[in-house]
Design a protein around this motif. Structure first.
Motif, PDB file in Angstrom:
ATOM      1  N   GLY A 105       5.418  87.124  93.493  1.00 25.09           N
ATOM      2  CA  GLY A 105       4.321  86.766  92.605  1.00 25.09           C
ATOM      3  C   GLY A 105       4.792  86.326  91.237  1.00 25.09           C
ATOM      4  N   LEU A 106       6.111  86.206  91.065  1.00 18.66           N
ATOM      5  CA  LEU A 106       6.672  85.791  89.785  1.00 18.66           C
ATOM      6  C   LEU A 106       6.842  84.275  89.756  1.00 18.66           C
ATOM      7  CD1 LEU A 106       9.436  88.533  89.490  1.00 18.66           C
ATOM      8  CD2 LEU A 106       7.185  88.546  88.380  1.00 18.66           C
ATOM      9  N   PHE A 107       6.861  83.711  88.543  1.00 19.74           N
ATOM     10  CA  PHE A 107       6.988  82.270  88.375  1.00 19.74           C
ATOM     11  C   PHE A 107       8.109  81.970  87.380  1.00 19.74           C
ATOM     12  CE2 PHE A 107       2.853  82.808  90.159  1.00 19.74           C
ATOM     13  CZ  PHE A 107       2.601  81.652  90.898  1.00 19.74           C
ATOM     14  N   ILE A 108       9.332  82.088  87.840  1.00 17.20           N
ATOM     15  CA  ILE A 108      10.487  81.824  86.984  1.00 17.20           C
ATOM     16  C   ILE A 108      11.620  81.329  87.862  1.00 17.20           C
ATOM     17  CG2 ILE A 108      11.339  84.212  87.104  1.00 17.20           C
ATOM     18  CD1 ILE A 108      12.095  83.836  84.068  1.00 17.20           C
ATOM     19  N   ASP A 109      12.356  80.342  87.378  1.00 18.43           N
ATOM     20  CA  ASP A 109      13.368  79.709  88.210  1.00 18.43           C
ATOM     21  C   ASP A 109      14.728  80.382  88.138  1.00 18.43           C
ATOM     22  OD1 ASP A 109      13.946  78.979  85.634  1.00 18.43           O
ATOM     23  OD2 ASP A 109      14.202  76.835  86.047  1.00 18.43           O
ATOM     24  N   ASP A 110      14.917  81.302  87.194  1.00 25.23           N
ATOM     25  CA  ASP A 110      16.197  81.992  87.062  1.00 25.23           C
ATOM     26  C   ASP A 110      15.941  83.351  86.415  1.00 25.23           C
ATOM     27  OD1 ASP A 110      18.739  82.918  86.589  1.00 25.23           O
ATOM     28  OD2 ASP A 110      19.430  81.161  85.474  1.00 25.23           O
ATOM     29  N   TYR A 111      16.109  84.408  87.168  1.00 26.01           N
ATOM     30  CA  TYR A 111      15.833  85.750  86.656  1.00 26.01           C
ATOM     31  C   TYR A 111      16.739  86.128  85.492  1.00 26.01           C
ATOM     32  CZ  TYR A 111      13.171  86.194  90.975  1.00 26.01           C
ATOM     33  OH  TYR A 111      12.280  86.009  91.994  1.00 26.01           O
ATOM     34  N   ASN A 112      17.900  85.514  85.400  1.00 19.94           N
ATOM     35  CA  ASN A 112      18.800  85.835  84.289  1.00 19.94           C
ATOM     36  C   ASN A 112      18.275  85.354  82.947  1.00 19.94           C
ATOM     37  OD1 ASN A 112      20.916  87.327  85.531  1.00 19.94           O
ATOM     38  ND2 ASN A 112      21.661  85.443  86.470  1.00 19.94           N
ATOM     39  N   LYS A 113      17.241  84.530  82.958  1.00 20.95           N
ATOM     40  CA  LYS A 113      16.628  84.116  81.700  1.00 20.95           C
ATOM     41  C   LYS A 113      15.937  85.281  81.000  1.00 20.95           C
ATOM     42  CE  LYS A 113      15.867  79.205  82.749  1.00 20.95           C
ATOM     43  NZ  LYS A 113      14.855  78.140  82.983  1.00 20.95           N
ATOM     44  N   ILE A 114      15.645  86.349  81.729  1.00 20.37           N
ATOM     45  CA  ILE A 114      15.008  87.516  81.104  1.00 20.37           C
ATOM     46  C   ILE A 114      15.989  88.683  80.974  1.00 20.37           C
ATOM     47  CG2 ILE A 114      12.649  86.893  81.730  1.00 20.37           C
ATOM     48  CD1 ILE A 114      14.466  89.585  83.671  1.00 20.37           C
ATOM     49  N   SER A 115      17.261  88.420  81.159  1.00 19.69           N
ATOM     50  CA  SER A 115      18.248  89.498  81.085  1.00 19.69           C
ATOM     51  C   SER A 115      18.463  89.972  79.649  1.00 19.69           C
ATOM     52  CB  SER A 115      19.585  89.027  81.656  1.00 19.69           C
ATOM     53  OG  SER A 115      20.562  90.043  81.530  1.00 19.69           O
ATOM     54  N   VAL A 116      18.417  91.303  79.469  1.00 18.92           N
ATOM     55  CA  VAL A 116      18.726  91.904  78.165  1.00 18.92           C
ATOM     56  C   VAL A 116      19.860  92.924  78.334  1.00 18.92           C
ATOM     57  CG1 VAL A 116      16.472  91.521  77.092  1.00 18.92           C
ATOM     58  CG2 VAL A 116      16.828  93.577  78.470  1.00 18.92           C
ATOM     59  N   THR A 117      20.762  92.636  79.267  1.00 20.09           N
ATOM     60  CA  THR A 117      21.833  93.585  79.562  1.00 20.09           C
ATOM     61  C   THR A 117      22.770  93.813  78.382  1.00 20.09           C
ATOM     62  OG1 THR A 117      23.066  91.758  80.583  1.00 20.09           O
ATOM     63  CG2 THR A 117      21.822  93.209  82.050  1.00 20.09           C
ATOM     64  N   ALA A 118      23.029  92.780  77.583  1.00 23.07           N
ATOM     65  CA  ALA A 118      23.929  92.956  76.434  1.00 23.07           C
ATOM     66  C   ALA A 118      23.367  93.985  75.461  1.00 23.07           C
ATOM     67  CB  ALA A 118      24.159  91.619  75.730  1.00 23.07           C
ATOM     68  N   GLU A 119      22.066  93.903  75.205  1.00 22.54           N
ATOM     69  CA  GLU A 119      21.424  94.859  74.303  1.00 22.54           C
ATOM     70  C   GLU A 119      21.400  96.263  74.920  1.00 22.54           C
ATOM     71  OE1 GLU A 119      20.277  91.900  75.173  1.00 22.54           O
ATOM     72  OE2 GLU A 119      19.195  90.903  73.551  1.00 22.54           O
ATOM     73  N   ILE A 120      21.160  96.337  76.207  1.00 22.25           N
ATOM     74  CA  ILE A 120      21.163  97.637  76.887  1.00 22.25           C
ATOM     75  C   ILE A 120      22.525  98.303  76.733  1.00 22.25           C
ATOM     76  CG2 ILE A 120      21.038  98.790  79.143  1.00 22.25           C
ATOM     77  CD1 ILE A 120      18.971  96.628  79.950  1.00 22.25           C
ATOM     78  N   LEU A 121      23.573  97.527  76.932  1.00 21.96           N
ATOM     79  CA  LEU A 121      24.934  98.062  76.847  1.00 21.96           C
ATOM     80  C   LEU A 121      25.228  98.589  75.447  1.00 21.96           C
ATOM     81  CD1 LEU A 121      27.326  98.362  78.755  1.00 21.96           C
ATOM     82  CD2 LEU A 121      28.139  96.136  77.978  1.00 21.96           C
ATOM     83  N   ASP A 122      24.910  97.805  74.430  1.00 21.70           N
ATOM     84  CA  ASP A 122      25.166  98.235  73.050  1.00 21.70           C
ATOM     85  C   ASP A 122      24.399  99.510  72.709  1.00 21.70           C
ATOM     86  OD1 ASP A 122      26.876  96.146  72.575  1.00 21.70           O
ATOM     87  OD2 ASP A 122      25.386  94.879  71.588  1.00 21.70           O
ATOM     88  N   CYS A 123      23.127  99.529  73.044  1.00 21.99           N
ATOM     89  CA  CYS A 123      22.292 100.689  72.708  1.00 21.99           C
ATOM     90  C   CYS A 123      22.721 101.930  73.471  1.00 21.99           C
ATOM     91  CB  CYS A 123      20.824 100.372  72.981  1.00 21.99           C
ATOM     92  SG  CYS A 123      20.118  99.120  71.891  1.00 21.99           S
ATOM     93  N   TYR A 124      23.166 101.747  74.707  1.00 21.84           N
ATOM     94  CA  TYR A 124      23.612 102.894  75.502  1.00 21.84           C
ATOM     95  C   TYR A 124      24.855 103.524  74.883  1.00 21.84           C
ATOM     96  CZ  TYR A 124      25.407 105.744  79.280  1.00 21.84           C
ATOM     97  OH  TYR A 124      25.890 106.805  80.010  1.00 21.84           O
ATOM     98  N   GLN A 125      25.810 102.698  74.479  1.00 22.61           N
ATOM     99  CA  GLN A 125      27.027 103.246  73.884  1.00 22.61           C
ATOM    100  C   GLN A 125      26.734 103.934  72.544  1.00 22.61           C
ATOM    101  OE1 GLN A 125      29.594  99.514  75.306  1.00 22.61           O
ATOM    102  NE2 GLN A 125      30.879 101.106  74.456  1.00 22.61           N
ATOM    103  N   ASN A 126      25.710 103.475  71.849  1.00 19.64           N
ATOM    104  CA  ASN A 126      25.298 104.169  70.624  1.00 19.64           C
ATOM    105  C   ASN A 126      24.609 105.492  70.926  1.00 19.64           C
ATOM    106  OD1 ASN A 126      26.248 102.098  68.958  1.00 19.64           O
ATOM    107  ND2 ASN A 126      24.300 100.990  68.996  1.00 19.64           N
TER     108      ASN A 126
END
Length: 256
Positions: A105-126
């Motif tokens: 039911g999603l309408f996006i051609d590349d799921y990585n366009k919504i990736s926030v993994t870099a921010e998750i990684l930084d915040c987790y290490q903090n």
């Protein structure tokens, strides 16, 4: 990725009550994984580049090496074909098995366009110095193993909310969202998607769960984490990054 393979609407998948229930179910996994990581000291050396002690990996941290190799295995089994499973690593293998997904039911051609993994990684290490006891207990392998499980569960929750909550909100008022997206008014989109009462309910529930999960723990053998640490992390990281992902989804949404 062929957008047409992911356009079929799954009414059950896009039911807001079901989505909210699934987001709630992720909480226990995240809380449990954070508690498990907290059984080991901060062990700061595992996050230091060039200190992995791993053959052939002279520049990475032990945490980065452990995460990369885990994601290589996951990728081959098709984990990252699932919309909400976004990898932290680059240059991972392609799936070695056929993965068939139901309509999202999603309408996006590349799921990585919504990736926030870099921010998750930084915040987790903090988060680690607040979550764990200070010092180094030498349990480096166990520390990074639990780190990987924790950040993968956190990333799954954030990206699931970003994708499915955003799509459901869009469908509730398509003309309004279409206009805001066309204008590129991300501040107005943020105001529209924010539900303070829902966020407060989530943080109260996380506090209750963190307390109840540890209620029967023997403090002589298990380290008990402060529920405030988990609540703060949800309020200051998980919820804001989910909303950032929602905006990324909406501005990249392929109009149906």
């Amino acid at each position: 990725m062929n957008l047409n393979n992911y356009k079929s609407t799954n009414p059950e998948q896009l039911d807001l009550t079901l989505i909210a229930s699934r987001l709630e179910s992720f909480e226990e996994t995240i809380i449990a994984s954070l508690i498990d990581r907290a059984q080991f000291s901060v062990n700061q050396i595992v996050y230091q580049p060039g200190k992995s002690g791993f053959a052939g990996e002279s520049e990475k941290s032990l945490f980065s090496v452990r995460l990369f190799y885990q994601e290589c295995i996951d990728a081959q089994f098709g984990r990252f074909c699932v919309p909400e499973e976004r990898p932290f690593s680059d240059n991972i293998p392609i799936p070695q098995r056929k993965v068939t997904l139901p309509g999202t039911g999603l309408f996006i051609d590349d799921y990585n366009k919504i990736s926030v993994t870099a921010e998750i990684l930084d915040c987790y290490q903090n988060l680690i110095p607040r979550l764990c006891r200070p010092g180094d207990d030498g349990q480096w392998g166990s520390s990074v193993e639990n780190d990987v499980y924790a950040i993968q569960s956190i990333a799954r929750r954030i990206h699931y909310g970003a994708l499915y909550v955003a799509e459901t909100k869009y469908r509730s008022e398509p003309h309004l969202y279409r206009d805001l997206i066309k204008k590129g008014d991300t501040d107005a989109i943020m105001e529209k998607i924010t539900r303070k009462e829902v966020e407060e309910h989530i943080t109260r529930r996380v506090r209750e769960k963190t307390t109840s999960i540890q209620a029967a723990v023997n403090p002589l053998i298990r380290y008990i984490i402060d529920p405030d640490v988990v609540v703060d992390y949800y309020r200051d990281t998980v919820i804001p990054l989910t909303k950032k992902g929602e905006i990324l989804y909406l501005i990249n949404r392929q109009d149906s």
